[in-house]
Design an enzyme around this catalytic site. Structure first.
Site, short mmCIF file in Angstrom:
data_model
loop_
_atom_site.label_atom_id
_atom_site.label_comp_id
_atom_site.label_asym_id
_atom_site.label_seq_id
_atom_site.Cartn_x
_atom_site.Cartn_y
_atom_site.Cartn_z
CG ASP A 15 32.42 6.39 10.76
OD1 ASP A 15 32.62 7.43 10.12
OD2 ASP A 15 32.97 5.31 10.47
CG ASP A 20 33.99 10.47 10.26
OD1 ASP A 20 32.94 10.23 9.68
OD2 ASP A 20 34.95 9.67 10.27
CG ASN A 44 36.20 5.34 11.19
OD1 ASN A 44 36.58 4.62 10.28
ND2 ASN A 44 35.84 6.60 11.00
CB THR A 128 31.47 11.20 6.55
OG1 THR A 128 31.08 11.50 7.90
CG2 THR A 128 31.28 12.42 5.68
CG PHE A 169 35.80 1.35 6.65
CD1 PHE A 169 36.09 0.14 7.29
CD2 PHE A 169 35.03 2.29 7.33
CE1 PHE A 169 35.63 -0.11 8.58
CE2 PHE A 169 34.57 2.03 8.62
CZ PHE A 169 34.87 0.84 9.24
CG ASN A 170 32.44 5.14 5.20
OD1 ASN A 170 32.89 4.78 6.29
ND2 ASN A 170 32.58 6.38 4.73
CG HIS A 242 38.94 9.13 2.81
ND1 HIS A 242 39.23 8.68 1.55
CD2 HIS A 242 39.87 8.56 3.63
CE1 HIS A 242 40.27 7.86 1.59
NE2 HIS A 242 40.67 7.77 2.85
CG ASP A 243 34.84 11.08 6.38
OD1 ASP A 243 34.61 10.42 5.35
OD2 ASP A 243 34.93 10.56 7.50
#
Ligand code: BDR
Ligand code: CA
Length: 313
Positions: A15, A20, A44, A128, A169-170, A242-243
């Site tokens: 996203d 990402d 996002n 992700t 969040f995801n 993160h991603d």
């Protein structure tokens, strides 16, 4: 156009999303992976943005990869976006060249299934974003679960959340979808906040990236500067990759230490909706379904990140 790599076949479901975007650049640059396709989901920002961003990012990187738009809403809940973290357009309000190519005429779930069939059981997914595309593909094509060899997931956490005190969040964005994926039986490695919150880069790293001789690196530095502003507003000195870290773990699994544990996703809790409930002590006695990453080697992650960004010049 750059030549496709010849590594393990992967599909990126994402996203974009500033982190990402960096994850896409890293996956495309890696000799260990061959990016078969990219599917995008609302997360996002709405899916119109995430799909367009993915296409623009792939073109900026100089690769020819099919990009398909996917779910515009979570399976059974209301959409939750994160413009305050990623900007109105999802990539820190940085403007990229308008896409020259077009999005795939296939939907994300069709593309996931067809790529999985083509790879006859060898396809890995790096996810992700919220898991809506993957869950809806699993619902429509029941044999898909036997055709995906591994899922590398950025999502969840064993200890605490970032979107709520309990939820990452995801997973929070579509907990029902996450629950379907976690119960699918597909081998799953969860790179949650337990590791990704420690995969930090700092202002000096971004400044160094800005000095690389490529548009990919320069635009990445612009996006990361925006993202760092968000983290700084909370008093954090560095930003969490993160991603990109999840892509790095897929490239080199020795970057993480995992425990095989049973994980459930909370879909209804008043305070804990979207929590990944990790049975660290196996008190439920249930069969482990997830390799939960609990430790990382951040120094080696950072050198892999720099190496892959150097690919572009
Ligand atoms: C995750 O949420 C999104 O904002 C990021 O892109 C990442 O995938 C981190 O919780
Ligand atoms: Ca993301």
């Amino acid at each position: 156009m750059r030549d496709q790599k010849t590594g393990r076949p992967v599909l990126l479901d994402c996203d974009p999303g500033i982190d990402d975007a960096l994850a896409i650049f890293m996956a495309l640059a890696s000799d260990e992976l061959k990016v078969e396709a990219i599917t995008t989901v609302a997360g996002n920002v709405p899916v119109e943005h995430t799909a367009r961003n993915a296409l623009q990012l792939v073109e900026l990187a100089g690769f020819d990869v099919e990009v398909a738009a996917g779910a515009s809403d979570p399976l059974y809940s209301k959409k939750k976006t994160a413009e305050s973290v990623h900007g109105k357009n999802g990539i820190g309000d940085i403007i990229l060249n308008p896409p020259k190519g077009a999005l795939s005429c296939r939907t994300a779930r069709e593309l996931i299934y067809q790529k999985a069939l083509e790879q006859a059981g060898d396809l890995e997914i790096i996810a992700t974003g919220p898991l809506t595309n993957l869950a809806s593909a699993l619902m429509i094509y029941p044999d898909l679960r036997n055709l995906i060899s591994h899922i590398w997931l950025m999502g969840g956490s064993a200890y605490s959340g970032n979107r709520t005190p309990a939820a990452e969040f995801n997973i929070y964005a579509d907990p029902h979808a996450a629950s379907i994926v976690f119960e699918s039986g597909i081998p799953l490695t969860m790179c949650g906040l337990d590791v990704t919150n420690k995969a930090l880069i700092f202002k000096e790293d971004i400044e160094r990236l800005a000095g690389y001789d490529s548009d990919v690196a320069k635009k990445s530095a612009e996006m990361l500067t925006w993202y760092l502003g968000f983290y700084n507003s909370f008093g954090f000195k560095g930003l969490a990759m993160h991603d990109p870290f999840t892509v790095a773990a897929a490239i080199d699994p020795t970057l993480i230490e995992t425990k095989h544990l049973f994980v459930d996703v909370e879909t209804v809790g008043e305070f804990t909706r979207g929590q990944t409930v990790v049975d660290l002590l196996n008190v439920s006695g249930k069969k482990p379904n997830v390799q939960v990453a609990l430790e990382l080697d951040n120094t080696r992650f950072l050198s892999l990140f720099e190496k892959l960004m150097r690919f572009y010049g």
